[in-house]
Enzyme design. Structure first.
Site, mmCIF file in Angstrom:
data_model
loop_
_atom_site.group_PDB
_atom_site.id
_atom_site.type_symbol
_atom_site.label_atom_id
_atom_site.label_comp_id
_atom_site.label_asym_id
_atom_site.label_seq_id
_atom_site.Cartn_x
_atom_site.Cartn_y
_atom_site.Cartn_z
ATOM 1 N N SER A 29 -44.454 30.111 27.418
ATOM 2 C CA SER A 29 -44.559 28.973 28.342
ATOM 3 C C SER A 29 -43.959 27.720 27.743
ATOM 4 O O SER A 29 -44.353 27.293 26.657
ATOM 5 C CB SER A 29 -46.033 28.649 28.634
ATOM 6 O OG SER A 29 -46.632 29.673 29.339
ATOM 7 N N HIS A 60 -41.780 29.753 33.197
ATOM 8 C CA HIS A 60 -41.259 31.063 32.795
ATOM 9 C C HIS A 60 -40.060 31.405 33.680
ATOM 10 O O HIS A 60 -40.234 31.830 34.817
ATOM 11 C CB HIS A 60 -42.324 32.145 32.969
ATOM 12 C CG HIS A 60 -43.365 32.139 31.903
ATOM 13 N ND1 HIS A 60 -43.283 32.919 30.781
ATOM 14 C CD2 HIS A 60 -44.501 31.432 31.774
ATOM 15 C CE1 HIS A 60 -44.333 32.703 30.022
ATOM 16 N NE2 HIS A 60 -45.091 31.798 30.600
ATOM 17 N N HIS A 82 -47.080 38.560 32.733
ATOM 18 C CA HIS A 82 -48.423 38.657 32.163
ATOM 19 C C HIS A 82 -49.260 39.666 32.944
ATOM 20 O O HIS A 82 -49.051 39.867 34.136
ATOM 21 C CB HIS A 82 -49.124 37.294 32.219
ATOM 22 C CG HIS A 82 -48.387 36.202 31.506
ATOM 23 N ND1 HIS A 82 -47.320 35.539 32.066
ATOM 24 C CD2 HIS A 82 -48.559 35.671 30.273
ATOM 25 C CE1 HIS A 82 -46.867 34.638 31.213
ATOM 26 N NE2 HIS A 82 -47.595 34.692 30.113
ATOM 27 N N TYR A 84 -52.237 39.147 33.877
ATOM 28 C CA TYR A 84 -53.024 38.449 34.920
ATOM 29 C C TYR A 84 -52.241 38.264 36.216
ATOM 30 O O TYR A 84 -52.820 37.922 37.243
ATOM 31 C CB TYR A 84 -53.561 37.103 34.415
ATOM 32 C CG TYR A 84 -52.520 36.072 34.026
ATOM 33 C CD1 TYR A 84 -51.718 35.453 34.974
ATOM 34 C CD2 TYR A 84 -52.351 35.702 32.689
ATOM 35 C CE1 TYR A 84 -50.772 34.511 34.616
ATOM 36 C CE2 TYR A 84 -51.414 34.765 32.315
ATOM 37 C CZ TYR A 84 -50.619 34.176 33.285
ATOM 38 O OH TYR A 84 -49.678 33.260 32.910
ATOM 39 N N GLU A 85 -50.928 38.460 36.166
ATOM 40 C CA GLU A 85 -50.148 38.359 37.407
ATOM 41 C C GLU A 85 -50.341 39.607 38.271
ATOM 42 O O GLU A 85 -49.858 39.656 39.396
ATOM 43 C CB GLU A 85 -48.667 38.156 37.084
ATOM 44 C CG GLU A 85 -48.386 36.813 36.416
ATOM 45 C CD GLU A 85 -46.937 36.639 35.996
ATOM 46 O OE1 GLU A 85 -46.090 36.452 36.873
ATOM 47 O OE2 GLU A 85 -46.661 36.717 34.777
ATOM 48 N N ALA A 112 -47.528 29.861 23.973
ATOM 49 C CA ALA A 112 -48.349 28.653 23.934
ATOM 50 C C ALA A 112 -49.788 29.144 23.823
ATOM 51 O O ALA A 112 -50.155 30.115 24.471
ATOM 52 C CB ALA A 112 -48.159 27.849 25.209
ATOM 53 N N MET A 210 -53.025 34.337 26.395
ATOM 54 C CA MET A 210 -53.066 35.392 27.420
ATOM 55 C C MET A 210 -51.856 36.312 27.359
ATOM 56 O O MET A 210 -51.487 36.929 28.354
ATOM 57 C CB MET A 210 -53.138 34.744 28.812
ATOM 58 C CG MET A 210 -54.287 33.755 28.978
ATOM 59 S SD MET A 210 -54.210 32.919 30.561
ATOM 60 C CE MET A 210 -55.404 31.603 30.326
ATOM 61 N N SER A 211 -51.250 36.415 26.191
ATOM 62 C CA SER A 211 -50.043 37.267 26.102
ATOM 63 C C SER A 211 -49.955 37.892 24.719
ATOM 64 O O SER A 211 -50.943 37.989 24.005
ATOM 65 C CB SER A 211 -48.798 36.413 26.377
ATOM 66 O OG SER A 211 -48.628 35.458 25.360
ATOM 67 N N ASN A 234 -52.838 22.946 23.273
ATOM 68 C CA ASN A 234 -54.061 22.193 23.628
ATOM 69 C C ASN A 234 -55.166 22.693 22.717
ATOM 70 O O ASN A 234 -55.053 23.783 22.152
ATOM 71 C CB ASN A 234 -54.435 22.478 25.093
ATOM 72 C CG ASN A 234 -54.619 23.968 25.341
ATOM 73 O OD1 ASN A 234 -53.626 24.706 25.477
ATOM 74 N ND2 ASN A 234 -55.855 24.420 25.353
ATOM 75 N N HIS A 246 -52.598 23.589 32.919
ATOM 76 C CA HIS A 246 -51.291 24.157 32.551
ATOM 77 C C HIS A 246 -50.252 23.056 32.303
ATOM 78 O O HIS A 246 -49.347 23.223 31.494
ATOM 79 C CB HIS A 246 -50.820 25.120 33.652
ATOM 80 C CG HIS A 246 -49.591 25.898 33.290
ATOM 81 N ND1 HIS A 246 -49.517 26.729 32.187
ATOM 82 C CD2 HIS A 246 -48.364 25.971 33.879
ATOM 83 C CE1 HIS A 246 -48.314 27.281 32.124
ATOM 84 N NE2 HIS A 246 -47.592 26.834 33.139
HETATM 85 N N1 HPA Z 1 -56.525 29.439 26.414
HETATM 86 C C1 HPA Z 1 -55.853 30.545 26.781
HETATM 87 N N2 HPA Z 1 -54.529 30.575 26.879
HETATM 88 C C2 HPA Z 1 -53.857 29.447 26.630
HETATM 89 C C3 HPA Z 1 -54.498 28.259 26.255
HETATM 90 C C4 HPA Z 1 -55.919 28.265 26.146
HETATM 91 O O1 HPA Z 1 -56.572 27.234 25.828
HETATM 92 N N3 HPA Z 1 -53.525 27.318 26.088
HETATM 93 C C5 HPA Z 1 -52.350 27.943 26.333
HETATM 94 N N4 HPA Z 1 -52.536 29.225 26.669
#
Ligand code: HPA
Length: 272
Positions: A29, A60, A82, A84-85, A112, A210-211, A234, A246
Site C-alpha cells: 500500500s 494498489h 488480499h 480480505y477482498e 504497510a 493483512m498481507s 501508523n 487507510h
Molecule cells: N493493522 C493492520 N494492518 C495494517 C495496519 C494496522 O494497524 N496499518 C497498515 N496495515
C-alpha cells in the site's frame, strides 16, 4: 494449486516480454511509487493476465512492471491482492508461482504495517526477521503438487539470513534507519482492537498487517529466498489515543518514500 493455470499465465507473459528477472518485488500500500525508479519499463496490467486477480484497494495499482534497477533486471508487482477482498489464498499467492516460473530467485516483499512495538514511530522502516501467521489458514492447504514444492515446508528461516545482513548493510550505506522485528498477519479487513494488539505484543510481534505471510509461505514452498520490509504507517490500535484509517496509512508511506526508495534500490544494487 493448478499447474495448468500457472503455465497459462506464465506463457502469456513470456510471449509479451523477453526478460528473465532474478529479483521479484511486491510493492505494498502506497509503496508502488518504486516503479518510477525502474528503467526500460514494460508493463502488463493484472487484469489482462489469465487467472490473475485484480486488486480493489486504493493505493494498489495492479500491474506487473518489468525493467532494470541499477542495470539489474527486476519484475515488480505494483499492488497485490488480499485475502480480505474475497480471493482464495491460491489467487492471493498466484503471482509468486508466476515469478518462480519466470525465473525469480529472490523476492523482496514490502507492506504497510501497524507498529505494535511501542518504541517504533510511524514512518519507520522495519526489516522483517520472522513472522506469525495469524490468518487462521495456510496457502498450501490442499493437495501438494511435488513439481511446485515439498508437502511440509521448512519455515525455520523464512526470511533469508544472508539477505537480512545485506539489507542492514544497505540501510547503513544509504543512511536509512532500519528497525527489525516480527510481523504478525491477520486477514483483516477490520483493524485490530487494542486488546488484540496487547495480545500480539505479548506474543512477540512488532508489527501487524493483512498481507505478506501467505506470499512468503508460497515463496519458501517454491524455494525462493525472501527479504521483507514493512513501512510502519501508523501505530497499531490503542497505542495512541486516536482512530486508525487507510488515509493515514497512505500518507505515511508517501512521507517516507525517499528513504524507502533509496533503501530498496541499494538492496537491489547489492544483490547484483
Ligand atoms: N493493522 C493492520 N494492518 C495494517 C495496519 C494496522 O494497524 N496499518 C497498515 N496495515
Amino acid at each position: 494449486m493448478n499447474k495448468q493455470n500457472i503455465d497459462k499465465a506464465a506463457s502469456f507473459i513470456k510471449e509479451k516480454i523477453n526478460k528473465q528477472p532474478k529479483i521479484g518485488l511486491i510493492l505494498g500500500s502506497g509503496l508502488g511509487v518504486l516503479v518510477d525508479e525502474i528503467e526500460n519499463q514494460e508493463k502488463i496490467p493484472f487484469h489482462t493476465i489469465p487467472e490473475f486477480a485484480t486488486s480493489t484497494v486504493e493505493g494498489h495499482e495492479g500491474q506487473l512492471v518489468f525493467g532494470n534497477i541499477h542495470d539489474i533486471e527486476v519484475v515488480a508487482m505494483q499492488g497485490r491482492v488480499h485475502f480480505y477482498e474475497g480471493y482464495s489464498m491460491e489467487k492471493v499467492t498466484f503471482p509468486i508461482r508466476i515469478m518462480k516460473e519466470l525465473g525469480v530467485e529472490i523476492l523482496i516483499v514490502t507492506n504497510a504495517a501497524g507498529g505494535v512495538n511501542t518504541s517504533f514511530m510511524p514512518g519507520d522502516l522495519m526489516l522483517i526477521t520472522d513472522h506469525i501467521n495469524f490468518t487462521g489458514t495456510n496457502p498450501l492447504i490442499g493437495p501438494n503438487n511435488p513439481e511446485l514444492g515439498v508437502r511440509f515446508v521448512d519455515m525455520s528461516y523464512p526470511y533469508d539470513r544472508d539477505l537480512q545482513e545485506l539489507a542492514k548493510s544497505a540501510a547503513k550505506d544509504v543512511n536509512v534507519k532500519l528497525q527489525e522485528g516480527v510481523y504478525v498477519a491477520l486477514t483483516g479487513p477490520s483493524y485490530e482492537t487494542p486488546a488484540e494488539i496487547r495480545m500480539f505484543r505479548t506474543l512477540g510481534a512488532d508489527a501487524v498487517g493483512m498481507s505478506t505471510v501467505s506470499e512468503v509461505i508460497v515463496a519458501r514452498h517454491a524455494e525462493i529466498r525472501v527479504i521483507g520490509i514493512s513501512c510502519i504507517s501508523n501505530m497499531a490500535a490503542g497505542i495512541l489515543d486516536q482512530p486508525l484509517n487507510h488515509e493515514e496509512v497512505i500518507e505515511t508511506t508517501q512521507r517516507v518514500r525517499t528513504q524507502f526508495l533509496s533503501l530498496v534500490k541499494e538492496i537491489v544494487r547489492k544483490m547484483g
